[in-house]
Design a protein around this motif. Structure first.
Motif, PDB file in Angstrom:
ATOM      1  N   VAL A 291       0.844  -1.197   0.000  1.00  0.00           N
ATOM      2  CA  VAL A 291       0.000   0.000   0.000  1.00  0.00           C
ATOM      3  C   VAL A 291       0.880   1.249   0.000  1.00  0.00           C
ATOM      4  CG1 VAL A 291      -1.745   1.321   1.280  1.00  0.00           C
ATOM      5  CG2 VAL A 291      -1.958  -1.174   1.063  1.00  0.00           C
TER       6      VAL A 291
ATOM      7  N   TRP B 131      -5.662   5.368   8.330  1.00  0.00           N
ATOM      8  CA  TRP B 131      -5.658   3.929   8.030  1.00  0.00           C
ATOM      9  C   TRP B 131      -6.422   3.158   9.107  1.00  0.00           C
ATOM     10  CZ3 TRP B 131      -4.509   0.494   4.327  1.00  0.00           C
ATOM     11  CH2 TRP B 131      -4.198  -0.816   4.682  1.00  0.00           C
TER      12      TRP B 131
ATOM     13  N   ASP C  16     -11.997  -2.170   3.648  1.00  0.00           N
ATOM     14  CA  ASP C  16     -11.329  -1.013   3.033  1.00  0.00           C
ATOM     15  C   ASP C  16      -9.833  -1.284   2.880  1.00  0.00           C
ATOM     16  OD1 ASP C  16     -13.750   0.416   3.224  1.00  0.00           O
ATOM     17  OD2 ASP C  16     -13.130   1.489   5.049  1.00  0.00           O
TER      18      ASP C  16
ATOM     19  N   THR D  62      -7.489  -1.635  -0.554  1.00  0.00           N
ATOM     20  CA  THR D  62      -6.295  -0.859  -0.902  1.00  0.00           C
ATOM     21  C   THR D  62      -5.109  -1.771  -1.207  1.00  0.00           C
ATOM     22  OG1 THR D  62      -5.523  -0.554   1.388  1.00  0.00           O
ATOM     23  CG2 THR D  62      -7.012   1.134   0.488  1.00  0.00           C
TER      24      THR D  62
ATOM     25  N   TYR E  21      -7.054   4.528  -8.245  1.00  0.00           N
ATOM     26  CA  TYR E  21      -6.565   4.242  -6.894  1.00  0.00           C
ATOM     27  C   TYR E  21      -6.566   5.524  -6.063  1.00  0.00           C
ATOM     28  CZ  TYR E  21      -3.924   1.781  -3.280  1.00  0.00           C
ATOM     29  OH  TYR E  21      -3.554   1.192  -2.102  1.00  0.00           O
TER      30      TYR E  21
ATOM     31  N   LEU F 293      -8.696   6.268  -2.614  1.00  0.00           N
ATOM     32  CA  LEU F 293      -8.137   6.756  -1.355  1.00  0.00           C
ATOM     33  C   LEU F 293      -8.822   8.045  -0.906  1.00  0.00           C
ATOM     34  CD1 LEU F 293      -4.391   5.973  -1.944  1.00  0.00           C
ATOM     35  CD2 LEU F 293      -5.865   4.962  -0.204  1.00  0.00           C
TER      36      LEU F 293
END
Length: 152
Positions: free
Chosen positions: A22, A38, A45, A49, A63, A67
């Motif tokens: 990540v 995070w 979730d 990711t 991506y 986010l």
């Protein structure tokens, strides 16, 4: 094949820390994800990711959007964008960054140019990240061993 490294095994089951895969994607798409953000992500979730592709221009854009959406939904905060390095040092298979050379020396290892060249970009990314002075560096030697740069 697992997207995680062996040296991350103490936390990948719970994904309580941001895994290297990540972090690599964050640098690729130019988003800063803080640990407290995070920690607000659901398990789903976090897995998303990890699993979402982030290689092509379109994937990188999607991506980044993912986010932004997750950070906004889970924390109420606005995501922070970072500049994207067009020529990141982990894509350079010829020049070993000085931070990596110095960290390797600290742990009694010498990484040769041939070894550096044999690493994948994400492996080089990991060694660069783990050699930064702002990082605790505890996983540098385990990563070097995992990448078979020294006999185990």
């Amino acid at each position: 094949m697992s997207p995680f490294f062996q040296f991350e095994s103490d936390f990948v089951d719970s994904l309580r820390c941001i895994p290297m895969i990540v972090r690599y994607k964050l640098d690729t798409c130019g988003v800063k994800l803080k640990l407290h953000q995070w920690n607000k992500f659901s398990e789903s979730d976090r897995q998303q990711t990890v699993d979402a592709p982030c290689s092509t221009e379109d994937e990188v854009r999607k991506y980044k959007e993912l986010l932004h959406q997750l950070i906004e939904q889970r924390t109420g905060e606005t995501a922070t964008d970072l500049a994207i390095d067009e020529n990141p040092s982990w894509n350079d298979a010829v020049n070993i960054p000085e931070s990596v050379i110095q960290q390797a020396e600290r742990v009694g290892v010498r990484i040769t140019p041939k070894q550096w060249e044999s690493l994948t970009p994400i492996q080089r990314f990991v060694l660069i990240k783990l050699s930064r002075s702002s990082h605790e560096n505890a996983n540098f030697l385990p990563a070097v061993k995992e990448f078979q740069l020294i006999p185990v």
